[in-house]
Design a protein around this motif. Sequence first.
Motif, PDB file in Angstrom:
ATOM      1  N   GLY A   1     -11.538   1.082 -11.493  1.00  0.00           N
ATOM      2  CA  GLY A   1     -10.667   1.975 -10.526  1.00  0.00           C
ATOM      3  C   GLY A   1      -9.340   1.789 -10.449  1.00  0.00           C
ATOM      4  O   GLY A   1      -8.754   2.816 -10.376  1.00  0.00           O
ATOM      5  N   TRP A   2      -8.814   0.802 -11.167  1.00  0.00           N
ATOM      6  CA  TRP A   2      -7.564   0.738 -11.354  1.00  0.00           C
ATOM      7  C   TRP A   2      -6.702   1.212 -12.515  1.00  0.00           C
ATOM      8  O   TRP A   2      -7.428   1.241 -13.624  1.00  0.00           O
ATOM      9  CB  TRP A   2      -6.908  -0.574 -11.016  1.00  0.00           C
ATOM     10  CG  TRP A   2      -7.141  -1.223  -9.659  1.00  0.00           C
ATOM     11  CD1 TRP A   2      -8.109  -1.823  -9.128  1.00  0.00           C
ATOM     12  CD2 TRP A   2      -6.071  -1.059  -8.628  1.00  0.00           C
ATOM     13  NE1 TRP A   2      -8.046  -2.298  -7.718  1.00  0.00           N
ATOM     14  CE2 TRP A   2      -6.737  -1.764  -7.606  1.00  0.00           C
ATOM     15  CE3 TRP A   2      -4.795  -0.750  -8.595  1.00  0.00           C
ATOM     16  CZ2 TRP A   2      -5.823  -2.031  -6.269  1.00  0.00           C
ATOM     17  CZ3 TRP A   2      -4.006  -0.854  -7.381  1.00  0.00           C
ATOM     18  CH2 TRP A   2      -4.784  -1.493  -6.300  1.00  0.00           C
TER      19      TRP A   2
ATOM     20  N   ARG B   1       0.935  -1.177   0.008  1.00  0.00           N
ATOM     21  CA  ARG B   1       0.036  -0.193  -0.083  1.00  0.00           C
ATOM     22  C   ARG B   1       1.017   1.240  -0.059  1.00  0.00           C
ATOM     23  O   ARG B   1       1.908   1.165   0.460  1.00  0.00           O
ATOM     24  CB  ARG B   1      -1.061  -0.045   1.156  1.00  0.00           C
ATOM     25  CG  ARG B   1      -2.022  -1.037   1.250  1.00  0.00           C
ATOM     26  CD  ARG B   1      -2.996  -0.700   2.412  1.00  0.00           C
ATOM     27  NE  ARG B   1      -3.682   0.358   2.147  1.00  0.00           N
ATOM     28  CZ  ARG B   1      -4.928   0.493   1.535  1.00  0.00           C
ATOM     29  NH1 ARG B   1      -5.571  -0.483   0.953  1.00  0.00           N
ATOM     30  NH2 ARG B   1      -5.408   1.646   1.519  1.00  0.00           N
TER      31      ARG B   1
ATOM     32  N   ASN C   1      -5.110   2.875  -7.691  1.00  0.00           N
ATOM     33  CA  ASN C   1      -6.556   2.851  -7.316  1.00  0.00           C
ATOM     34  C   ASN C   1      -6.751   4.004  -6.798  1.00  0.00           C
ATOM     35  O   ASN C   1      -6.674   4.512  -5.591  1.00  0.00           O
ATOM     36  CB  ASN C   1      -7.042   1.822  -6.389  1.00  0.00           C
ATOM     37  CG  ASN C   1      -8.616   1.838  -6.637  1.00  0.00           C
ATOM     38  OD1 ASN C   1      -9.322   2.878  -6.304  1.00  0.00           O
ATOM     39  ND2 ASN C   1      -9.297   0.549  -6.901  1.00  0.00           N
TER      40      ASN C   1
ATOM     41  N   SER D   1      -9.555   5.808  -6.082  1.00  0.00           N
ATOM     42  CA  SER D   1     -10.824   5.819  -5.167  1.00  0.00           C
ATOM     43  C   SER D   1     -10.229   5.221  -3.879  1.00  0.00           C
ATOM     44  O   SER D   1     -10.743   5.990  -3.181  1.00  0.00           O
ATOM     45  CB  SER D   1     -11.589   4.634  -5.571  1.00  0.00           C
ATOM     46  OG  SER D   1     -12.193   5.098  -6.988  1.00  0.00           O
ATOM     47  N   THR D   2      -9.395   4.269  -3.696  1.00  0.00           N
ATOM     48  CA  THR D   2      -8.909   3.672  -2.506  1.00  0.00           C
ATOM     49  C   THR D   2      -7.515   4.267  -1.854  1.00  0.00           C
ATOM     50  O   THR D   2      -7.295   4.131  -0.677  1.00  0.00           O
ATOM     51  CB  THR D   2      -8.837   2.428  -2.763  1.00  0.00           C
ATOM     52  OG1 THR D   2      -7.821   1.884  -3.259  1.00  0.00           O
ATOM     53  CG2 THR D   2     -10.254   1.563  -2.927  1.00  0.00           C
ATOM     54  N   GLY D   3      -6.735   4.912  -3.016  1.00  0.00           N
ATOM     55  CA  GLY D   3      -5.357   5.523  -2.529  1.00  0.00           C
ATOM     56  C   GLY D   3      -4.344   4.147  -2.781  1.00  0.00           C
ATOM     57  O   GLY D   3      -3.381   4.479  -2.436  1.00  0.00           O
ATOM     58  N   GLU D   4      -4.705   2.866  -2.696  1.00  0.00           N
ATOM     59  CA  GLU D   4      -3.784   1.724  -2.895  1.00  0.00           C
ATOM     60  C   GLU D   4      -3.066   1.836  -4.121  1.00  0.00           C
ATOM     61  O   GLU D   4      -3.399   2.246  -4.999  1.00  0.00           O
ATOM     62  CB  GLU D   4      -4.851   0.552  -2.762  1.00  0.00           C
ATOM     63  CG  GLU D   4      -3.926  -0.809  -2.727  1.00  0.00           C
ATOM     64  CD  GLU D   4      -4.732  -2.023  -2.471  1.00  0.00           C
ATOM     65  OE1 GLU D   4      -4.204  -3.140  -2.250  1.00  0.00           O
ATOM     66  OE2 GLU D   4      -5.801  -1.992  -2.415  1.00  0.00           O
ATOM     67  N   THR D   5      -1.911   1.408  -3.895  1.00  0.00           N
ATOM     68  CA  THR D   5      -1.145   1.190  -5.109  1.00  0.00           C
ATOM     69  C   THR D   5      -0.320   0.132  -4.900  1.00  0.00           C
ATOM     70  O   THR D   5       0.024  -0.598  -3.651  1.00  0.00           O
ATOM     71  CB  THR D   5       0.100   2.574  -5.153  1.00  0.00           C
ATOM     72  OG1 THR D   5       0.885   2.394  -3.994  1.00  0.00           O
ATOM     73  CG2 THR D   5      -0.460   3.727  -5.446  1.00  0.00           C
ATOM     74  N   SER D   6       0.377  -0.659  -5.873  1.00  0.00           N
ATOM     75  CA  SER D   6       0.872  -1.835  -5.850  1.00  0.00           C
ATOM     76  C   SER D   6       1.825  -1.926  -7.024  1.00  0.00           C
ATOM     77  O   SER D   6       1.499  -1.419  -8.180  1.00  0.00           O
ATOM     78  CB  SER D   6      -0.142  -3.021  -5.900  1.00  0.00           C
ATOM     79  OG  SER D   6       0.417  -4.210  -6.055  1.00  0.00           O
TER      80      SER D   6
ATOM     81  N   ARG E   1       0.853   6.016  -1.405  1.00  0.00           N
ATOM     82  CA  ARG E   1      -0.058   6.946  -1.870  1.00  0.00           C
ATOM     83  C   ARG E   1      -0.025   6.845  -3.363  1.00  0.00           C
ATOM     84  O   ARG E   1       0.582   6.078  -3.969  1.00  0.00           O
ATOM     85  CB  ARG E   1       0.895   8.421  -1.640  1.00  0.00           C
ATOM     86  CG  ARG E   1       0.704   8.989  -0.332  1.00  0.00           C
ATOM     87  CD  ARG E   1       1.422  10.310  -0.447  1.00  0.00           C
ATOM     88  NE  ARG E   1       2.503  10.442  -1.229  1.00  0.00           N
ATOM     89  CZ  ARG E   1       3.218  11.311  -1.811  1.00  0.00           C
ATOM     90  NH1 ARG E   1       2.420  12.432  -1.777  1.00  0.00           N
ATOM     91  NH2 ARG E   1       4.217  11.231  -2.481  1.00  0.00           N
ATOM     92  N   VAL E   2      -1.382   7.144  -3.595  1.00  0.00           N
ATOM     93  CA  VAL E   2      -1.488   7.224  -5.329  1.00  0.00           C
ATOM     94  C   VAL E   2      -0.912   8.547  -5.686  1.00  0.00           C
ATOM     95  O   VAL E   2      -1.117   9.535  -5.121  1.00  0.00           O
ATOM     96  CB  VAL E   2      -2.998   7.060  -5.363  1.00  0.00           C
ATOM     97  CG1 VAL E   2      -3.380   7.375  -6.863  1.00  0.00           C
ATOM     98  CG2 VAL E   2      -3.713   6.133  -4.841  1.00  0.00           C
TER      99      VAL E   2
END
Length: 94
Positions: free
Chosen positions: A29-30, A12, A44, A46-51, A14-15
Amino acid sequence: LDLSPPSLSPRRGRVGGREMAAPAQLPEGWAAHQDAEGRVFYANASTGETSWEPPAAVAPPAAPVLPEGWAAHQDAEGRVFYANASTGETSWEP
């Protein structure tokens, strides 16, 4: 919106970064992005998740298994209905 790649260890973050053409299989969303070093990461908004790894694609719903003689059809309005060619019976439900 500031999009930045995930840190190298956690999944996880920052976007940030530059958005690129996303593969067709990314879930809603991705988006695929490229960092300053040219590495691809996924974010993403919307969620702020990054990978660093692509998110798992969402499988489309499976088509119903129809009894013998039945087939799915689409009417002029795009609605799916089911028909049995042997009996002439039709139904909105599989």
